[in-house]
Design a protein around this motif. Structure first.
Motif, PDB file in Angstrom:
ATOM      1  N   GLU A  17     -64.543  37.656  47.834  1.00 48.39           N
ATOM      2  CA  GLU A  17     -63.500  38.263  46.878  1.00 48.39           C
ATOM      3  C   GLU A  17     -63.840  39.992  46.882  1.00 48.39           C
ATOM      4  N   GLN A  18     -65.191  40.230  46.846  1.00 47.10           N
ATOM      5  CA  GLN A  18     -65.187  41.552  46.745  1.00 47.10           C
ATOM      6  C   GLN A  18     -64.755  42.324  48.139  1.00 47.10           C
ATOM      7  N   GLN A  19     -64.958  41.686  49.204  1.00 52.93           N
ATOM      8  CA  GLN A  19     -64.497  42.176  50.263  1.00 52.93           C
ATOM      9  C   GLN A  19     -63.052  42.381  50.280  1.00 52.93           C
ATOM     10  N   GLU A  20     -62.374  41.471  49.866  1.00 53.44           N
ATOM     11  CA  GLU A  20     -60.848  41.508  49.734  1.00 53.44           C
ATOM     12  C   GLU A  20     -60.382  42.652  48.894  1.00 53.44           C
ATOM     13  N   HIS A  21     -61.074  43.075  47.610  1.00 56.56           N
ATOM     14  CA  HIS A  21     -60.986  43.947  46.867  1.00 56.56           C
ATOM     15  C   HIS A  21     -61.083  45.107  47.475  1.00 56.56           C
ATOM     16  N   ASP A  22     -62.245  45.339  48.165  1.00 52.06           N
ATOM     17  CA  ASP A  22     -62.591  46.668  48.984  1.00 52.06           C
ATOM     18  C   ASP A  22     -61.610  47.121  49.888  1.00 52.06           C
ATOM     19  N   ARG A  23     -61.079  45.835  50.661  1.00 53.97           N
ATOM     20  CA  ARG A  23     -59.984  46.201  51.844  1.00 53.97           C
ATOM     21  C   ARG A  23     -58.922  46.678  50.930  1.00 53.97           C
ATOM     22  N   LEU A  24     -58.285  46.055  50.270  1.00 54.50           N
ATOM     23  CA  LEU A  24     -57.233  46.419  49.357  1.00 54.50           C
ATOM     24  C   LEU A  24     -57.069  47.929  48.943  1.00 54.50           C
ATOM     25  N   ARG A  25     -58.382  48.115  48.483  1.00 56.58           N
ATOM     26  CA  ARG A  25     -58.718  49.569  47.794  1.00 56.58           C
ATOM     27  C   ARG A  25     -58.842  50.613  49.033  1.00 56.58           C
ATOM     28  N   ASP A  26     -59.332  50.276  49.964  1.00 58.41           N
ATOM     29  CA  ASP A  26     -59.498  51.043  51.211  1.00 58.41           C
ATOM     30  C   ASP A  26     -58.074  51.406  51.738  1.00 58.41           C
ATOM     31  N   ASP A  27     -57.311  50.342  51.727  1.00 59.76           N
ATOM     32  CA  ASP A  27     -55.770  50.619  52.299  1.00 59.76           C
ATOM     33  C   ASP A  27     -55.249  51.283  51.218  1.00 59.76           C
ATOM     34  N   TRP A  28     -55.433  51.192  50.140  1.00 56.93           N
ATOM     35  CA  TRP A  28     -54.590  52.211  49.042  1.00 56.93           C
ATOM     36  C   TRP A  28     -54.909  53.658  49.337  1.00 56.93           C
ATOM     37  N   LEU A  29     -56.227  53.811  49.597  1.00 57.76           N
ATOM     38  CA  LEU A  29     -56.842  55.198  49.717  1.00 57.76           C
ATOM     39  C   LEU A  29     -56.547  55.671  50.762  1.00 57.76           C
ATOM     40  N   ARG A  30     -56.400  54.950  52.077  1.00 57.19           N
ATOM     41  CA  ARG A  30     -55.531  55.561  53.304  1.00 57.19           C
ATOM     42  C   ARG A  30     -54.122  55.918  53.066  1.00 57.19           C
ATOM     43  N   SER A  31     -53.632  54.962  52.324  1.00 56.44           N
ATOM     44  CA  SER A  31     -51.904  55.238  52.071  1.00 56.44           C
ATOM     45  C   SER A  31     -51.899  56.696  51.259  1.00 56.44           C
ATOM     46  N   GLN A  32     -52.909  56.980  50.692  1.00 56.42           N
ATOM     47  CA  GLN A  32     -52.851  58.334  49.988  1.00 56.42           C
ATOM     48  C   GLN A  32     -53.582  59.356  51.013  1.00 56.42           C
ATOM     49  N   GLY A  33     -53.861  59.350  52.122  1.00 56.77           N
ATOM     50  CA  GLY A  33     -54.308  60.153  52.949  1.00 56.77           C
ATOM     51  C   GLY A  33     -55.907  60.298  53.048  1.00 56.77           C
ATOM     52  N   PHE A  34     -56.609  59.516  52.387  1.00 56.02           N
ATOM     53  CA  PHE A  34     -58.120  59.540  52.359  1.00 56.02           C
ATOM     54  C   PHE A  34     -58.417  58.837  53.635  1.00 56.02           C
ATOM     55  N   ASP A  35     -59.647  59.409  54.225  1.00 56.29           N
ATOM     56  CA  ASP A  35     -60.653  58.581  55.108  1.00 56.29           C
ATOM     57  C   ASP A  35     -61.584  57.897  54.135  1.00 56.29           C
ATOM     58  N   VAL A  36     -62.109  56.888  54.596  1.00 58.80           N
ATOM     59  CA  VAL A  36     -63.145  56.182  53.695  1.00 58.80           C
ATOM     60  C   VAL A  36     -64.269  55.776  54.633  1.00 58.80           C
ATOM     61  N   LEU A  37     -65.543  56.359  54.271  1.00 61.18           N
ATOM     62  CA  LEU A  37     -66.814  55.813  54.881  1.00 61.18           C
ATOM     63  C   LEU A  37     -67.520  55.066  54.010  1.00 61.18           C
ATOM     64  N   ARG A  38     -68.108  53.943  54.493  1.00 61.29           N
ATOM     65  CA  ARG A  38     -68.720  52.921  53.697  1.00 61.29           C
ATOM     66  C   ARG A  38     -69.995  52.869  54.317  1.00 61.29           C
ATOM     67  N   TYR A  39     -70.989  52.831  53.572  1.00 57.02           N
ATOM     68  CA  TYR A  39     -72.594  52.664  53.908  1.00 57.02           C
ATOM     69  C   TYR A  39     -73.239  51.723  53.074  1.00 57.02           C
ATOM     70  N   SER A  40     -74.241  50.872  53.465  1.00 55.79           N
ATOM     71  CA  SER A  40     -74.939  49.765  52.694  1.00 55.79           C
ATOM     72  C   SER A  40     -75.817  50.667  51.901  1.00 55.79           C
ATOM     73  N   ALA A  41     -76.286  50.089  50.677  1.00 48.28           N
ATOM     74  CA  ALA A  41     -77.259  50.681  49.982  1.00 48.28           C
ATOM     75  C   ALA A  41     -78.532  50.676  50.526  1.00 48.28           C
ATOM     76  N   LEU A  42     -78.952  49.691  51.352  1.00 54.94           N
ATOM     77  CA  LEU A  42     -80.164  49.529  52.218  1.00 54.94           C
ATOM     78  C   LEU A  42     -80.118  50.724  53.302  1.00 54.94           C
ATOM     79  N   ASP A  43     -78.954  51.098  54.062  1.00 59.96           N
ATOM     80  CA  ASP A  43     -79.040  52.213  54.993  1.00 59.96           C
ATOM     81  C   ASP A  43     -79.107  53.429  54.215  1.00 59.96           C
TER      82      ASP A  43
END
Length: 120
Positions: free
Chosen positions: A75-101
């Motif tokens: 459910e969080q992955q789906e939320h993240d996907r929708l959020r990233d899609d919205w941010l990209r629609s606003q012209g943003f690039d999105v970089l994701r890193y794991s907390a462990l990394d």
């Protein structure tokens, strides 16, 4: 000055998150503040529309997110996907890193961000 399109609840969430950063967020924030020497202004826990980005560089339209364990849940992955899609629609690039990394390879994460910004 034009009125902000950020609602009060999102602003309050951002403020609370700035006060309650994770270990990875604290580490990366210390490192990203150094980008100021390159003329890059980074904001942490910044509201963008209905969302709050862990880190954002508005001048470069770049969002950097640190994902903890909860981001592995479907459910969080789906939320993240929708959020990233919205941010990209606003012209943003999105970089994701794991907390462990971030915790185990902070230098590599920062280098990757610097490369994305054309600084390395």
């Amino acid at each position: 000055m034009a009125p902000s399109r950020i609602d009060a609840k999102t602003r309050e969430t951002a403020k609370r998150l700035r006060l309650d950063q994770t270990k990875g967020e604290k580490l990366l924030w210390r490192a990203l503040r150094e980008l100021k020497t390159d003329g890059i202004h980074v904001r942490r826990q910044a509201p963008i529309g209905p969302y709050v980005a862990d880190f954002v560089i508005f001048s470069r339209k770049l969002v950097v997110e640190i994902d903890g364990d909860v981001h592995g849940l479907p459910e969080q992955q789906e939320h993240d996907r929708l959020r990233d899609d919205w941010l990209r629609s606003q012209g943003f690039d999105v970089l994701r890193y794991s907390a462990l990394d971030v915790e185990e390879n902070l230098e590599g994460v920062v280098l990757d961000i610097r490369r994305k910004l054309g600084l390395a």
